[in-house]
Design a protein around this motif. Structure first.
Motif, PDB file in Angstrom:
ATOM      1  N   LEU A 152      41.696  47.078  51.173  1.00  0.00           N
ATOM      2  CA  LEU A 152      42.711  46.039  51.034  1.00  0.00           C
ATOM      3  C   LEU A 152      42.468  44.879  52.002  1.00  0.00           C
ATOM      4  N   GLU A 153      41.865  45.174  53.137  1.00  0.00           N
ATOM      5  CA  GLU A 153      41.599  44.121  54.128  1.00  0.00           C
ATOM      6  C   GLU A 153      40.656  43.061  53.560  1.00  0.00           C
ATOM      7  N   THR A 154      39.607  43.482  52.886  1.00  0.00           N
ATOM      8  CA  THR A 154      38.689  42.525  52.246  1.00  0.00           C
ATOM      9  C   THR A 154      39.331  41.931  51.001  1.00  0.00           C
ATOM     10  N   MET A 155      40.026  42.774  50.249  1.00  0.00           N
ATOM     11  CA  MET A 155      40.630  42.334  48.995  1.00  0.00           C
ATOM     12  C   MET A 155      41.663  41.228  49.207  1.00  0.00           C
ATOM     13  N   LYS A 156      42.364  41.238  50.328  1.00  0.00           N
ATOM     14  CA  LYS A 156      43.435  40.257  50.561  1.00  0.00           C
ATOM     15  C   LYS A 156      42.925  38.823  50.480  1.00  0.00           C
ATOM     16  N   ASP A 157      41.660  38.614  50.816  1.00  0.00           N
ATOM     17  CA  ASP A 157      41.067  37.275  50.760  1.00  0.00           C
ATOM     18  C   ASP A 157      40.471  36.950  49.390  1.00  0.00           C
ATOM     19  N   MET A 158      40.514  37.913  48.483  1.00  0.00           N
ATOM     20  CA  MET A 158      39.929  37.738  47.158  1.00  0.00           C
ATOM     21  C   MET A 158      40.973  37.488  46.072  1.00  0.00           C
ATOM     22  N   VAL A 159      42.250  37.611  46.422  1.00  0.00           N
ATOM     23  CA  VAL A 159      43.333  37.603  45.442  1.00  0.00           C
ATOM     24  C   VAL A 159      44.057  36.263  45.439  1.00  0.00           C
ATOM     25  N   LEU A 160      44.416  35.809  44.244  1.00  0.00           N
ATOM     26  CA  LEU A 160      45.249  34.628  44.088  1.00  0.00           C
ATOM     27  C   LEU A 160      46.702  35.075  44.166  1.00  0.00           C
ATOM     28  N   TYR A 161      47.446  34.521  45.086  1.00  0.00           N
ATOM     29  CA  TYR A 161      48.862  34.871  45.272  1.00  0.00           C
ATOM     30  C   TYR A 161      49.740  33.806  44.648  1.00  0.00           C
ATOM     31  N   PRO A 162      50.969  34.161  44.232  1.00  0.00           N
ATOM     32  CA  PRO A 162      51.549  35.506  44.244  1.00  0.00           C
ATOM     33  C   PRO A 162      51.051  36.332  43.077  1.00  0.00           C
ATOM     34  N   GLN A 163      51.137  37.634  43.228  1.00  0.00           N
ATOM     35  CA  GLN A 163      50.856  38.582  42.158  1.00  0.00           C
ATOM     36  C   GLN A 163      52.186  39.213  41.768  1.00  0.00           C
ATOM     37  N   GLU A 164      52.370  39.485  40.498  1.00  0.00           N
ATOM     38  CA  GLU A 164      53.587  40.123  40.000  1.00  0.00           C
ATOM     39  C   GLU A 164      53.220  41.444  39.347  1.00  0.00           C
ATOM     40  N   THR A 165      53.961  42.493  39.671  1.00  0.00           N
ATOM     41  CA  THR A 165      53.736  43.764  38.999  1.00  0.00           C
ATOM     42  C   THR A 165      54.592  43.810  37.747  1.00  0.00           C
ATOM     43  N   SER A 166      54.220  44.668  36.832  1.00  0.00           N
ATOM     44  CA  SER A 166      54.989  44.800  35.598  1.00  0.00           C
ATOM     45  C   SER A 166      56.381  45.362  35.879  1.00  0.00           C
ATOM     46  N   GLY A 167      56.526  46.047  37.008  1.00  0.00           N
ATOM     47  CA  GLY A 167      57.832  46.576  37.376  1.00  0.00           C
ATOM     48  C   GLY A 167      58.703  45.550  38.085  1.00  0.00           C
ATOM     49  N   GLY A 168      58.202  44.330  38.202  1.00  0.00           N
ATOM     50  CA  GLY A 168      58.977  43.264  38.812  1.00  0.00           C
ATOM     51  C   GLY A 168      58.724  43.078  40.296  1.00  0.00           C
ATOM     52  N   GLN A 169      57.877  43.923  40.888  1.00  0.00           N
ATOM     53  CA  GLN A 169      57.554  43.770  42.301  1.00  0.00           C
ATOM     54  C   GLN A 169      56.661  42.547  42.480  1.00  0.00           C
ATOM     55  N   SER A 170      56.994  41.737  43.450  1.00  0.00           N
ATOM     56  CA  SER A 170      56.205  40.555  43.737  1.00  0.00           C
ATOM     57  C   SER A 170      55.375  40.802  44.990  1.00  0.00           C
ATOM     58  N   ILE A 171      54.118  40.447  44.921  1.00  0.00           N
ATOM     59  CA  ILE A 171      53.246  40.501  46.091  1.00  0.00           C
ATOM     60  C   ILE A 171      52.947  39.052  46.429  1.00  0.00           C
ATOM     61  N   ALA A 172      53.707  38.539  47.366  1.00  0.00           N
ATOM     62  CA  ALA A 172      53.692  37.109  47.656  1.00  0.00           C
ATOM     63  C   ALA A 172      52.545  36.677  48.550  1.00  0.00           C
ATOM     64  N   ASN A 173      52.009  37.613  49.323  1.00  0.00           N
ATOM     65  CA  ASN A 173      51.010  37.202  50.308  1.00  0.00           C
ATOM     66  C   ASN A 173      50.151  38.389  50.737  1.00  0.00           C
ATOM     67  N   GLU A 174      49.246  38.105  51.648  1.00  0.00           N
ATOM     68  CA  GLU A 174      48.314  39.125  52.118  1.00  0.00           C
ATOM     69  C   GLU A 174      49.021  40.311  52.759  1.00  0.00           C
ATOM     70  N   ASN A 175      50.047  40.046  53.567  1.00  0.00           N
ATOM     71  CA  ASN A 175      50.755  41.138  54.245  1.00  0.00           C
ATOM     72  C   ASN A 175      51.372  42.102  53.247  1.00  0.00           C
ATOM     73  N   GLU A 176      51.940  41.571  52.183  1.00  0.00           N
ATOM     74  CA  GLU A 176      52.529  42.449  51.174  1.00  0.00           C
ATOM     75  C   GLU A 176      51.454  43.253  50.451  1.00  0.00           C
TER      76      GLU A 176
END
Length: 133
Positions: free
Chosen positions: A28-52
């Motif tokens: 996840l440490e490397t992945m955090k810099d590879m992801v476009l934020y925010p991400q939304e889960t199908s269950g409605g959970q939002s991943i707004a940033n690297e910390n999340e």
């Protein structure tokens, strides 16, 4: 230009290889810099940033079925573009990772489809987390 297009294709394959490694390592440490934020889960959970992202349940993100799709012996050879050509896809039709080349010249993960079918609900799709933009 053909040479520019060829370089993009080469770079996209390299990024796909990095995705497979990062997912296999559950890094996840490397992945955090590879992801476009925010991400939304199908269950409605939002991943707004690297910390999340760093606090996401790894079992819910790196599902067995997604890992099987990414580690298929033909996964990299079957790297493809979406129908509209805006993104690349590695994995199967339903278990995959989407990524694209941003305007800044960097590739970013835009969607993680890690769905699985529950044996009790074969006719319904159960989501262990459909992280998408």
């Amino acid at each position: 230009r053909a040479d520019v297009q060829q370089q993009i294709e080469t770079d996209s394959r390299a990024f796909a290889e990095k995705i497979v490694k990062v997912f296999n390592d559950e890094d996840l440490e490397t992945m955090k810099d590879m992801v476009l934020y925010p991400q939304e889960t199908s269950g409605g959970q939002s991943i707004a940033n690297e910390n999340e992202l760093l606090n996401v349940d790894k079992k819910a993100l790196f599902t067995d079925i997604l890992m099987k799709a990414l580690n298929d012996e033909n996964a990299l050879d079957n790297l493809r573009k979406t129908n509209d050509g805006s993104e690349y896809v590695i994995g199967t039709n339903y278990k995959n990772v989407h990524f694209r080349l941003n305007d800044d010249g960097q590739f970013v993960i835009t969607k993680i489809n890690n769905r699985y079918l529950s044996p009790a609900h074969k006719d319904k799709l159960i989501c262990a987390g459909d992280f998408s933009v």
